[in-house]
Design an enzyme around this catalytic site. Structure first.
Site, mmCIF file in Angstrom:
data_model
loop_
_atom_site.group_PDB
_atom_site.id
_atom_site.type_symbol
_atom_site.label_atom_id
_atom_site.label_comp_id
_atom_site.label_asym_id
_atom_site.label_seq_id
_atom_site.Cartn_x
_atom_site.Cartn_y
_atom_site.Cartn_z
ATOM 1 N N GLU A 1 3.538 -6.215 13.862
ATOM 2 C CA GLU A 1 2.515 -6.355 14.912
ATOM 3 C C GLU A 1 2.068 -7.820 14.953
ATOM 4 O OE1 GLU A 1 -0.854 -3.854 14.151
ATOM 5 O OE2 GLU A 1 -1.817 -4.348 16.049
ATOM 6 N N ARG B 1 0.829 -1.219 0.000
ATOM 7 C CA ARG B 1 0.000 0.000 0.000
ATOM 8 C C ARG B 1 0.853 1.254 0.000
ATOM 9 N NH1 ARG B 1 -2.870 -2.427 4.757
ATOM 10 N NH2 ARG B 1 -1.169 -3.843 4.365
HETATM 11 P P1 AMP Z 1 4.463 -1.908 12.112
HETATM 12 O O1 AMP Z 1 5.753 -2.456 11.585
HETATM 13 O O2 AMP Z 1 4.012 -2.621 13.350
HETATM 14 O O3 AMP Z 1 4.503 -0.407 12.288
HETATM 15 O O4 AMP Z 1 3.340 -2.266 11.036
HETATM 16 C C1 AMP Z 1 3.170 -1.468 9.920
HETATM 17 C C2 AMP Z 1 2.956 -2.267 8.673
HETATM 18 O O5 AMP Z 1 2.081 -3.372 8.867
HETATM 19 C C3 AMP Z 1 2.333 -1.405 7.602
HETATM 20 O O6 AMP Z 1 2.902 -1.722 6.349
HETATM 21 C C4 AMP Z 1 0.850 -1.762 7.648
HETATM 22 O O7 AMP Z 1 0.325 -1.851 6.357
HETATM 23 C C5 AMP Z 1 0.797 -3.117 8.352
HETATM 24 N N1 AMP Z 1 -0.116 -3.114 9.503
HETATM 25 C C6 AMP Z 1 0.225 -3.329 10.801
HETATM 26 N N2 AMP Z 1 -0.836 -3.299 11.607
HETATM 27 C C7 AMP Z 1 -1.896 -3.035 10.818
HETATM 28 C C8 AMP Z 1 -3.287 -2.853 11.075
HETATM 29 N N3 AMP Z 1 -3.813 -2.942 12.310
HETATM 30 N N4 AMP Z 1 -4.089 -2.567 10.015
HETATM 31 C C9 AMP Z 1 -3.578 -2.472 8.778
HETATM 32 N N5 AMP Z 1 -2.281 -2.631 8.474
HETATM 33 C C10 AMP Z 1 -1.437 -2.916 9.481
#
Ligand code: AMP
Length: 171
Positions: free
Chosen positions: A96, A59
């Site tokens: 996450e 995205r």
């Molecule tokens: P992070 O590394 O934990 O900051 O996660 C960010 C990445 O994971 C981004 O590329 C988001 O598209 C995806 N992502 C993580 N959590 C979510 C969520 N709750 N909803 C949508 N996309 C998420």
């Protein structure tokens, strides 16, 4: 921004139980919302003399390429493992919901180029931290990081203290 927020859909228990996935596809599918989001991110970084927009798969590509077009900047892809055809640098990161590897072409950024990183959503900050490491490894300078959505309760921003972070919508 409230109009943008209203177009983001919650998908409970995707891709794993306990995760509420923020689905931005209804927002992307609405022309005026997509333009608002693109223009707002581009305006935020317009004064930073950006050479390159680094988009994070997938995205981040959609949003990053539109922002790069407005800024007149080039686009660089950071992709998941095994997708880029040329020689790459790699960074392993914590999600996450799991771990993964990101890659960048080793000649994608020239030393000293000014880079912004764009992704759809900031959660724990693990993904964007890995992207920053890759840009730094190539000698690029990160002059800003932009997101459509920030999940503030996960405190990703605290991992990124050195950086200028901008998000349009917070949950
Ligand atoms: P992070 O590394 O934990 O900051 O996660 C960010 C990445 O994971 C981004 O590329 C988001 O598209 C995806 N992502 C993580 N959590 C979510 C969520 N709750 N909803 C949508 N996309 C998420």
């Amino acid at each position: 921004m409230e109009r943008l927020k209203a177009k983001i859909r919650d998908i409970p228990d995707f891709p794993k139980p306990g995760i509420v996935f923020k689905d931005i596809t209804p927002l992307l599918a609405d022309g005026p919302s997509f333009r608002t989001l693109t223009d707002a991110l581009a305006a935020r970084f317009a004064s930073r003399k950006v050479d390159l927009v680094v988009g994070i798969e997938a995205r981040g590509f959609v949003i990053g390429s539109a922002v790069g077009y407005v800024l007149g900047a080039g686009i660089v892809l950071i992709r998941k493992k095994g997708k880029l055809p040329y020689k790459t640098h790699k960074a392993i990161y914590q999600l996450e919901y799991g771990t993964d590897t990101l890659e960048i072409h080793e000649d994608a950024i020239k030393p000293g180029q000014r880079v912004i990183i764009v992704d759809d959503l900031l959660a724990t900050g693990g993904t964007v931290s890995a992207a920053i490491d890759l840009v730094n490894k190539l000698g690029g300078t990160v002059v800003g990081i932009g997101f459509l959505v920030e999940l503030t309760f996960l405190k990703g921003r605290e991992k990124l203290r050195e950086q200028e972070i901008f998000s349009l919508v917070q949950f």
